[in-house]
Design a protein around this motif. Structure first.
Motif, short mmCIF file in Angstrom:
data_model
loop_
_atom_site.label_atom_id
_atom_site.label_comp_id
_atom_site.label_asym_id
_atom_site.label_seq_id
_atom_site.Cartn_x
_atom_site.Cartn_y
_atom_site.Cartn_z
N GLN A 38 0.81 -1.22 0.00
CA GLN A 38 0.00 0.00 0.00
C GLN A 38 0.85 1.27 0.00
N VAL A 39 2.17 1.10 0.14
CA VAL A 39 3.08 2.24 0.24
C VAL A 39 3.62 2.61 -1.13
N ASN A 40 3.64 3.90 -1.43
CA ASN A 40 4.18 4.35 -2.72
C ASN A 40 5.69 4.20 -2.77
N ARG A 41 6.37 4.59 -1.65
CA ARG A 41 7.83 4.50 -1.58
C ARG A 41 8.24 4.01 -0.20
N LEU A 42 9.17 3.08 -0.18
CA LEU A 42 9.73 2.58 1.08
C LEU A 42 11.22 2.88 1.08
N ALA A 43 11.67 3.60 2.09
CA ALA A 43 13.08 4.05 2.12
C ALA A 43 13.73 3.70 3.46
N SER A 44 15.04 3.57 3.43
CA SER A 44 15.80 3.30 4.66
C SER A 44 16.97 4.27 4.74
N ILE A 45 17.32 4.63 5.95
CA ILE A 45 18.49 5.45 6.21
C ILE A 45 19.52 4.59 6.93
N THR A 101 24.04 11.02 7.22
CA THR A 101 23.92 12.23 6.39
C THR A 101 23.53 11.89 4.96
N SER A 102 23.79 10.66 4.54
CA SER A 102 23.35 10.24 3.20
C SER A 102 21.83 10.25 3.12
N GLY A 103 21.19 10.12 4.29
CA GLY A 103 19.74 10.18 4.33
C GLY A 103 19.22 11.54 3.88
N ILE A 104 20.03 12.59 4.09
CA ILE A 104 19.63 13.92 3.61
C ILE A 104 19.66 13.95 2.09
N ASN A 105 20.71 13.35 1.51
CA ASN A 105 20.76 13.26 0.05
C ASN A 105 19.55 12.50 -0.49
N VAL A 123 15.32 24.06 -0.96
CA VAL A 123 15.32 23.30 0.30
C VAL A 123 16.75 23.06 0.77
N ALA A 124 17.62 22.66 -0.15
CA ALA A 124 19.02 22.41 0.19
C ALA A 124 19.69 23.67 0.72
N LYS A 125 19.39 24.81 0.10
CA LYS A 125 19.96 26.07 0.57
C LYS A 125 19.49 26.38 1.98
N HIS A 126 18.20 26.14 2.24
CA HIS A 126 17.65 26.39 3.57
C HIS A 126 18.33 25.51 4.62
N LEU A 127 18.68 24.29 4.21
CA LEU A 127 19.35 23.36 5.12
C LEU A 127 20.85 23.62 5.21
N VAL A 128 21.35 24.55 4.38
CA VAL A 128 22.79 24.79 4.25
C VAL A 128 23.48 23.47 3.91
N PHE A 129 22.96 22.81 2.90
CA PHE A 129 23.43 21.49 2.51
C PHE A 129 23.67 21.48 1.01
N GLY A 130 24.85 21.06 0.59
CA GLY A 130 25.18 21.04 -0.83
C GLY A 130 24.38 20.00 -1.59
N VAL A 131 23.77 20.41 -2.69
CA VAL A 131 23.02 19.47 -3.50
C VAL A 131 23.97 18.47 -4.15
N HIS A 132 25.14 18.95 -4.60
CA HIS A 132 26.12 18.07 -5.22
C HIS A 132 27.06 17.52 -4.15
N ARG A 133 27.27 16.23 -4.20
CA ARG A 133 28.09 15.58 -3.20
C ARG A 133 28.78 14.38 -3.83
N LEU A 134 29.92 14.00 -3.25
CA LEU A 134 30.59 12.79 -3.73
C LEU A 134 29.61 11.63 -3.71
N SER A 135 29.58 10.86 -4.79
CA SER A 135 28.58 9.80 -4.92
C SER A 135 29.11 8.45 -4.48
N ASP A 136 30.27 8.42 -3.89
CA ASP A 136 30.89 7.15 -3.53
C ASP A 136 31.28 7.16 -2.05
N GLN A 137 30.56 6.40 -1.22
CA GLN A 137 30.84 6.42 0.21
C GLN A 137 32.06 5.59 0.58
#
Length: 256
Positions: A38-45, A101-105, A123-137
């Motif tokens: 019944q859920v449209n999206r299921l996500a995990s952090i 913090t990947s949960g923010i991405n 939204v990212a600006k309001h959070l003071v969070f860069g939209v672009h980030r390294l994609s490899d943890q």
């Protein structure tokens, strides 16, 4: 147990220690499995993937989790495809992210799916969070286990090599240091670490380079020599092999 009567569009599972998910009441897993259609999206952090996995929702799915627990997730649920490098992933309507913090991405990605790129940037600006980030943890991971967790043989090799890391080290030297023949040493060492001695030395050089790049102002030439390479290009090849970036890119990301 759960008295939720309104429709759920996006259900996000927050991370905790994987062991805590193992001790949850079985009704939690039953409820999640029942509500999922019944859920449209299921996500995990972070390690929230473990809850989804135990609920049986990730069979043949590709997910990510915190790099530190990716191996554990693979071993516990071999039917799941675990990508330990990605910051976040989407497979169908299953979303997963690496560290906290990947949960923010991931959240920003969900916002973008709903309302578009322009609002997401706001939204990212309001959070003071860069939209672009390294994609490899994997950049944040440790290539070697803690020394105290190594076997006695591997510890001896580590201490021997670490004290001589500026030198050229070959198989014969390492085997001699632990009083073994090269052939037997190579076989036993790979059995205890899952990779050959040469790669072990490579990882020691890499970890030392990461420390020097992050915590010193030494030039790349000096760092290369300190890590056993006579050219900066060799150091860069090492970083490209493991992280797909150059040594200077690593420094710009992590230098204190």
């Amino acid at each position: 147990m759960f008295n939720i009567t309104t429709p759920i569009d996006t259900l996000i599972i927050a991370g905790t220690h994987p062991n805590l998910f193992e001790n949850l009441d079985e009704t939690v897993y039953t409820w999640l499995k029942q509500i999922y259609p019944q859920v449209n999206r299921l996500a995990s952090i972070c390690v929230g993937t473990f809850l989804m996995a135990k609920s049986g929702l990730l069979k043949n799915k590709t997910v990510t989790t915190h790099w530190k627990y990716a191996g554990l997730l693979k071993s516990m649920y071999p039917e799941i495809h675990v990508d330990a490098r990605s910051i976040f992933l989407k497979d169908g309507n299953i979303y997963s992210s690496g560290g906290i913090t990947s949960g923010i991405n991931l959240a920003l990605h969900l916002v973008e799916e709903d309302v578009g790129r322009d609002i997401t940037i706001q939204v990212a600006k309001h959070l003071v969070f860069g939209v672009h980030r390294l994609s490899d943890q994997s950049l944040f991971s440790e290539e070697l286990p803690a020394v105290e967790n190594m076997s006695e043989l591997v510890q001896k090799v580590y201490h021997y090599a670490n004290a001589r890391i500026e030198e050229t080290l070959n198989l014969e030297q390492l085997a001699s240091a632990v009083n073994m023949s090269p052939r037997n040493f190579s076989r036993v060492f790979k059995k205890e670490t899952s990779f050959p001695p040469g790669q072990f030395i490579e990882k020691i050089r890499l970890e030392k380079a990461k420390q020097l790049l992050a915590y010193t102002a030494d030039t790349l030439t000096i760092i290369s020599v300190q890590c056993g390479y006579d050219q900066v290009s060799s150091l860069n090849k090492l970083f490209y092999k493991y992280y797909k970036i150059s040594a200077i890119q690593y420094r710009k990301t992590f230098q204190h």
